[in-house]
Motif scaffolding. Sequence first.
Motif, PDB file in Angstrom:
ATOM      1  N   MET A  11       0.726  -1.006  -0.026  1.00 16.19           N
ATOM      2  CA  MET A  11       0.118   0.137  -0.163  1.00 16.19           C
ATOM      3  C   MET A  11       0.792   1.193   0.079  1.00 16.19           C
ATOM      4  SD  MET A  11      -2.628   1.565   2.830  1.00 16.19           S
ATOM      5  CE  MET A  11      -1.295   1.838   3.702  1.00 16.19           C
ATOM      6  N   VAL A  12       2.004   1.285   0.979  1.00 14.00           N
ATOM      7  CA  VAL A  12       2.744   2.291   0.810  1.00 14.00           C
ATOM      8  C   VAL A  12       3.436   2.690  -0.425  1.00 14.00           C
ATOM      9  CG1 VAL A  12       4.826   3.247   2.142  1.00 14.00           C
ATOM     10  CG2 VAL A  12       3.183   2.326   3.396  1.00 14.00           C
ATOM     11  N   TYR A  13       3.933   1.598  -0.852  1.00 14.62           N
ATOM     12  CA  TYR A  13       4.809   1.734  -2.283  1.00 14.62           C
ATOM     13  C   TYR A  13       3.804   2.033  -3.411  1.00 14.62           C
ATOM     14  CZ  TYR A  13       8.943   0.152  -0.070  1.00 14.62           C
ATOM     15  OH  TYR A  13       9.838  -0.081   1.044  1.00 14.62           O
ATOM     16  N   ARG A  14       2.470   1.666  -3.241  1.00 17.98           N
ATOM     17  CA  ARG A  14       1.670   2.052  -4.142  1.00 17.98           C
ATOM     18  C   ARG A  14       1.418   3.441  -4.188  1.00 17.98           C
ATOM     19  NH1 ARG A  14      -2.229  -0.960  -2.728  1.00 17.98           N
ATOM     20  NH2 ARG A  14      -1.482  -2.818  -3.882  1.00 17.98           N
ATOM     21  N   LEU A  66      10.127   8.937   0.341  1.00 16.89           N
ATOM     22  CA  LEU A  66       9.674   7.924   0.763  1.00 16.89           C
ATOM     23  C   LEU A  66      10.906   6.814   1.341  1.00 16.89           C
ATOM     24  CD1 LEU A  66       7.433   6.000   2.203  1.00 16.89           C
ATOM     25  CD2 LEU A  66       7.449   4.970  -0.147  1.00 16.89           C
ATOM     26  N   VAL A  67      11.589   6.464   0.392  1.00 17.83           N
ATOM     27  CA  VAL A  67      12.681   5.383   0.631  1.00 17.83           C
ATOM     28  C   VAL A  67      13.852   6.084   1.443  1.00 17.83           C
ATOM     29  CG1 VAL A  67      11.872   3.865  -1.178  1.00 17.83           C
ATOM     30  CG2 VAL A  67      13.450   5.619  -1.626  1.00 17.83           C
ATOM     31  N   GLY A 122      13.691   2.550   4.661  1.00  8.98           N
ATOM     32  CA  GLY A 122      13.935   1.171   3.552  1.00  8.98           C
ATOM     33  C   GLY A 122      13.593  -0.032   4.150  1.00  8.98           C
ATOM     34  N   GLU A 123      12.685  -0.240   5.154  1.00  3.61           N
ATOM     35  CA  GLU A 123      12.401  -1.431   5.884  1.00  3.61           C
ATOM     36  C   GLU A 123      11.577  -2.437   4.686  1.00  3.61           C
ATOM     37  OE1 GLU A 123       9.221  -3.076   9.104  1.00  3.61           O
ATOM     38  OE2 GLU A 123      10.188  -1.374   9.451  1.00  3.61           O
ATOM     39  N   GLY A 124      10.861  -1.699   4.084  1.00  3.90           N
ATOM     40  CA  GLY A 124       9.991  -2.650   2.849  1.00  3.90           C
ATOM     41  C   GLY A 124      10.713  -3.036   1.818  1.00  3.90           C
ATOM     42  N   LEU A 125      11.871  -2.390   1.584  1.00  2.00           N
ATOM     43  CA  LEU A 125      12.663  -2.838   0.611  1.00  2.00           C
ATOM     44  C   LEU A 125      13.596  -4.036   1.120  1.00  2.00           C
ATOM     45  CD1 LEU A 125      13.654   0.574  -1.206  1.00  2.00           C
ATOM     46  CD2 LEU A 125      12.264  -1.402  -1.992  1.00  2.00           C
ATOM     47  N   PHE A 166       4.078  -8.143  -4.442  1.00  2.00           N
ATOM     48  CA  PHE A 166       5.208  -7.384  -4.582  1.00  2.00           C
ATOM     49  C   PHE A 166       5.444  -6.480  -5.784  1.00  2.00           C
ATOM     50  CE2 PHE A 166       5.976 -10.505  -1.281  1.00  2.00           C
ATOM     51  CZ  PHE A 166       6.415  -9.728  -0.304  1.00  2.00           C
ATOM     52  N   GLN A 167       4.368  -6.257  -6.543  1.00  2.00           N
ATOM     53  CA  GLN A 167       4.606  -5.508  -7.656  1.00  2.00           C
ATOM     54  C   GLN A 167       4.884  -3.929  -7.343  1.00  2.00           C
ATOM     55  OE1 GLN A 167       1.013  -5.499  -9.862  1.00  2.00           O
ATOM     56  NE2 GLN A 167       0.138  -4.125  -8.736  1.00  2.00           N
ATOM     57  N   ASN A 168       4.385  -3.607  -6.383  1.00  2.00           N
ATOM     58  CA  ASN A 168       4.632  -2.040  -6.214  1.00  2.00           C
ATOM     59  C   ASN A 168       6.014  -1.932  -5.377  1.00  2.00           C
ATOM     60  OD1 ASN A 168       2.241  -0.642  -6.847  1.00  2.00           O
ATOM     61  ND2 ASN A 168       1.305  -2.009  -5.563  1.00  2.00           N
ATOM     62  N   ALA A 169       6.631  -2.876  -4.575  1.00  2.00           N
ATOM     63  CA  ALA A 169       7.821  -2.869  -4.017  1.00  2.00           C
ATOM     64  C   ALA A 169       8.759  -2.921  -5.160  1.00  2.00           C
ATOM     65  CB  ALA A 169       8.211  -3.845  -3.145  1.00  2.00           C
ATOM     66  N   GLU A 170       8.714  -3.931  -6.129  1.00  2.00           N
ATOM     67  CA  GLU A 170       9.311  -4.088  -7.316  1.00  2.00           C
ATOM     68  C   GLU A 170       9.546  -2.739  -8.088  1.00  2.00           C
ATOM     69  OE1 GLU A 170      10.088  -7.654 -10.417  1.00  2.00           O
ATOM     70  OE2 GLU A 170       7.995  -6.945 -10.317  1.00  2.00           O
ATOM     71  N   GLY A 171       8.281  -2.161  -8.330  1.00  2.00           N
ATOM     72  CA  GLY A 171       8.358  -0.977  -8.940  1.00  2.00           C
ATOM     73  C   GLY A 171       9.343   0.166  -8.523  1.00  2.00           C
ATOM     74  N   VAL A 172       9.338   0.283  -7.142  1.00  2.00           N
ATOM     75  CA  VAL A 172      10.166   1.132  -6.209  1.00  2.00           C
ATOM     76  C   VAL A 172      11.441   0.785  -6.441  1.00  2.00           C
ATOM     77  CG1 VAL A 172      10.558   2.147  -4.000  1.00  2.00           C
ATOM     78  CG2 VAL A 172       8.130   2.076  -4.874  1.00  2.00           C
ATOM     79  N   ALA A 173      11.717  -0.419  -6.402  1.00  2.00           N
ATOM     80  CA  ALA A 173      13.032  -0.856  -6.378  1.00  2.00           C
ATOM     81  C   ALA A 173      13.703  -0.875  -7.554  1.00  2.00           C
ATOM     82  CB  ALA A 173      13.307  -2.392  -5.834  1.00  2.00           C
TER      83      ALA A 173
END
Length: 159
Positions: A83-86, A98-99, A103-106, A128-135
């Motif tokens: 949700m956060v990364y979305r 944000l990051v 960086g905990e979510g990463l 994990f599509q949004n975490a992947e997008g942010v990464a």
Amino acid sequence: LETSLRWARRTKGVFDPTVAPLLDLWDIPSGPHPPPSPESLRAAREKLTSDFWPKNAKEAVAVTAHEHPLNRTYRQVSTYWEMVYRMARHGIIHGDFLVENNGEGLLLYAKVEPYLAEIRAATSPRSFQNAEGVAKEVPMGRTIAEHMRARVKKTLAAK
């Protein structure tokens, strides 16, 4: 309101006064499943950070089974970060901001990244599509994710 708008202009949108209603969603109980308390979410995040270190796809997928002792914690934490990364991917909050501040979510993403295909096959293709997008898409996200990958590699080598 004028002060908020002034800060929004000064920070080029990093401070966004319109995000408060979205954050308030956590405070609205939804039917029989109210949102987690800040204390329970903090405890879940700490537990997953310390106890979840999959060494292979089987271990990474195992946590998605309802009977796994970390399943509830895993679902609570992974969906929170999604949700956060979305919000970052949709421009509600600036991704680098944000990051840079968390960086905990990463770290969780770096733990599951090698096994994403298996996790997605077992659960949802959107896992994990949004975490992947942010990464991959956010400049600071790429930097932090690389750091987290090295941390995961070092920790797993010591286990």
